[in-house]
Design a protein around this motif. Structure first.
Motif, PDB file in Angstrom:
ATOM      1  N   GLU A  12      -4.240  -4.662  -7.444  1.00 19.55           N
ATOM      2  CA  GLU A  12      -3.063  -4.528  -6.590  1.00 19.55           C
ATOM      3  C   GLU A  12      -3.521  -4.276  -5.156  1.00 19.55           C
ATOM      4  N   ASP A  13      -2.613  -4.514  -4.215  1.00 21.15           N
ATOM      5  CA  ASP A  13      -3.033  -4.548  -2.811  1.00 21.15           C
ATOM      6  C   ASP A  13      -3.694  -3.261  -2.330  1.00 21.15           C
ATOM      7  N   TYR A  35      -0.300  -8.394  -5.566  1.00 26.28           N
ATOM      8  CA  TYR A  35      -1.522  -8.253  -6.344  1.00 26.28           C
ATOM      9  C   TYR A  35      -2.202  -9.610  -6.453  1.00 26.28           C
ATOM     10  N   TYR A  50      -8.034  -7.983 -11.956  1.00 25.34           N
ATOM     11  CA  TYR A  50      -6.651  -7.861 -11.481  1.00 25.34           C
ATOM     12  C   TYR A  50      -6.646  -6.703 -10.499  1.00 25.34           C
ATOM     13  N   GLN A 109      -6.085  -1.472 -10.889  1.00 24.92           N
ATOM     14  CA  GLN A 109      -6.993  -2.613 -11.010  1.00 24.92           C
ATOM     15  C   GLN A 109      -7.584  -2.611 -12.417  1.00 24.92           C
TER      16      GLN A 109
END
Lengths: 379, 379
Positions: free
Chosen positions: B311-312, B344, B309, B200
């Motif tokens: 990601e999962d 993401y 940003y 992130q």
């Protein structure tokens, strides 16, 4: 006025009017519509015009067909047909549709029409009805051939510049600017921001449609528009509606549906090299998944864009999760959500039919770099 | 390759290089940075280069300062200072920063630097280390004076066209194109999409900063960069970090922070007519609200853009709700979220200081219509 960024704007285009024959559809008809949704409020208490003895003739509904045609002249399209119920007047146009509520006009036009040219007349019509503009929403999908449009519709930049000369709005590009995306301009002058608003609109914009399905929308001897509406499955999408449908010659189909206070409308460009179908409604549903599935089942697109506008009190709830369910046979490409401080959200998602999805590999990347002129200097 | 839409692209600009003195900052220095974040993977099993006896010298970290300077020559900036820890090499540049991990290079450059010109060299450097590109993320805020940039940085359209010649990426404009917005280009070639990724990054881009705060970042006799880092409150933002700071003459400040495996970096343009501060980190937090509050308290911007940003599998969870808490003294203007099928999400929110918020009334609208040339034809 906002701080203007000219960054993505093509200044050279300002004032530019494309000179070629704007009805040249040799590369395919431009199905994707421009859409303008204007909501009005009373200029002052008791200012809204009405016609005595006609309880439904209030506000914009006091305007007759001939006067609307004068407004539509600026967008270069004509009224084909009119239908009304207690809540609205509906017009099928030579290029798409117009719906008129007492305080709202929603118009969408396709091809090379000049939709934004009619704004000034629309504002003036409102004024004559005792109404002032409360909210303006202009939107459209990316066009197939923007250079064939007439100013300011050759680019979203020009459209935004045009609108910014009148309104103080916000402009968004929703989705991948390289691929399918949706442009949105919103100017919101509504007072009383604490009021819980409930409006929602749902649009599905479909490309690469099934050719067998599309054959139904070519004019055929002895087959009426209504036959097509029934046989295609369109009539069953929202049962109980009053439907005004039209089959164009040699091909193309439009319909307006009136379901009590809700509108729905479908426009079809069936030619295989530029096939496009739009579905658009403000029907109030708690979620649109079932309706979306029915629409996809009727038209079978290769790819589609779904757009949902929802005010904070709308029955569909938070639109962020509105399209989270799996759409059978389709893969979601991306989802964009805009939250506005005016109390509404917009979500746009792009989907592709599973067997049409193309993957890109690292080998392609290496090939791209090797085949491009970019200098691979040894460091 | 993707279906290219040239709709928002200024074709006339293609190949255009702005001819004026690109170091002309008479209208203010261009603080907002271009940022390129490239992640690499091994070309094949065991291909990744390492230096025997230096356990941290793996992959891109085998590249020395002199070679990085050769790469940076293409972006027109120079290395001022270098710091390293077990996880990364950090470089403060004449215009912003470079961080190098074994398989990742994150570089941001401000002013009129030509960041995208170094991509080919970066790809080549990776290849020499046994690495191939897995993911490319290019991003930047809207610039104050895009016309003073060098091609392709005069417009996002040109940048996207430039990148599309190499990668098959997605391009997004996040936020109101009329006001503060953030441009994003992502090309993702990562395999194994089922892997739970956890990266992130969090950025805060601030404008119209408090003048008293900004005075600290003008060079003063007898005051070291470290004095400023401590006295301004920067040192306390992420305690326990190794900090490499630099005070420019006559003004401007940069710092790189290394907190174990995480970087953070701040760049300051303090002049009042173009004041700008960026904060950028990949530190893993469950939420960024406290850090954001600390950053705002140190710099006191008039308006700012926050970008996340995630990601999962990132610890911050769903970024859609990441900025939902009220930021004291600031009003959110809008929020944009993009969900990507690669696992993401990116969220960008714009905020304005409460007492600087300007409201626009219907009276302004009427004035706009009356003062514009649009023809109000009586219908």
């Amino acid at each position: 006025m906002p701080i203007l960024s000219t960054e993505i704007f093509n200044e050279a285009d300002a004032g530019f009017v494309y000179q070629s024959n704007s009805n040249d559809y040799s590369d395919g008809f431009e199905g994707p519509e421009k859409k303008l949704d204007i909501r009005f409020g009373p200029i002052s208490k008791g200012s809204v015009k009405s016609i005595a003895g006609s309880p439904s003739k209030v506000g914009l509904r006091t305007i007759d067909k001939e006067k609307w045609q004068t407004v539509l002249d600026s967008a270069r399209c004509t009224i084909i047909s009119q239908t009304s119920n207690d809540h609205m007047d509906s017009y099928v146009l030579s290029e798409s549709s117009l719906f008129v509520y007492p305080r709202r006009a929603m118009i969408k036009t396709c091809g090379t029409t000049t939709l934004l040219h009619l704004i000034a007349k629309m504002v003036q019509v409102g004024k004559e009805c005792g109404l002032e503009v409360e909210m303006v929403v202009f939107s459209r999908k990316n066009l197939n051939q923007p250079s064939k449009q007439v100013f300011p519709h050759c680019s979203f930049s020009d459209e935004v510049n045009f609108l910014n000369k009148i309104f103080d709005g916000q402009a968004y590009v929703m989705g991948d600017v390289n691929k399918d995306h949706w442009n949105l301009y919103i100017a919101d002058f509504r007072k009383n921001p604490t009021l819980q608003r409930t409006e929602q609109t749902f649009e599905v914009m479909m490309h690469d449609l099934d050719e067998t399905v599309m054959k139904q929308f070519f004019k055929r001897e002895g087959v009426s528009a209504w036959d097509t509406t029934v046989n295609s499955g369109i009539a069953d999408l929202l049962p109980g509606s009053m439907i005004d449908d039209f089959q164009f010659d040699p091909c193309g189909y439009s319909m307006n549906g009136l379901l009590n206070e809700f509108y729905w409308t479908i426009h079809i460009t069936p030619e295989s090299h530029c096939s496009y179908v739009s579905f658009d409604t403000n029907v109030a549903l708690a979620d649109y998944n079932q309706l979306l599935a029915k629409v996809l089942n009727v038209f079978k697109p290769g790819r589609f864009t779904a757009a949902l506008y929802a005010e904070d009190g709308a029955p569909c709830g938070d639109p962020y999760t509105a399209f989270d369910v799996n759409v059978p046979s389709y893969a979601i490409q991306n989802k964009t959500v805009h939250g506005f401080d005016g109390g509404y959200d917009v979500v746009v998602s792009n989907y592709q039919q599973l067997d049409k999805k193309v993957n890109f590999s690292n080998d392609d990347l290496i090939q791209s770099i090797e085949s491009t002129n970019i200098d691979l200097i040894q460091v």
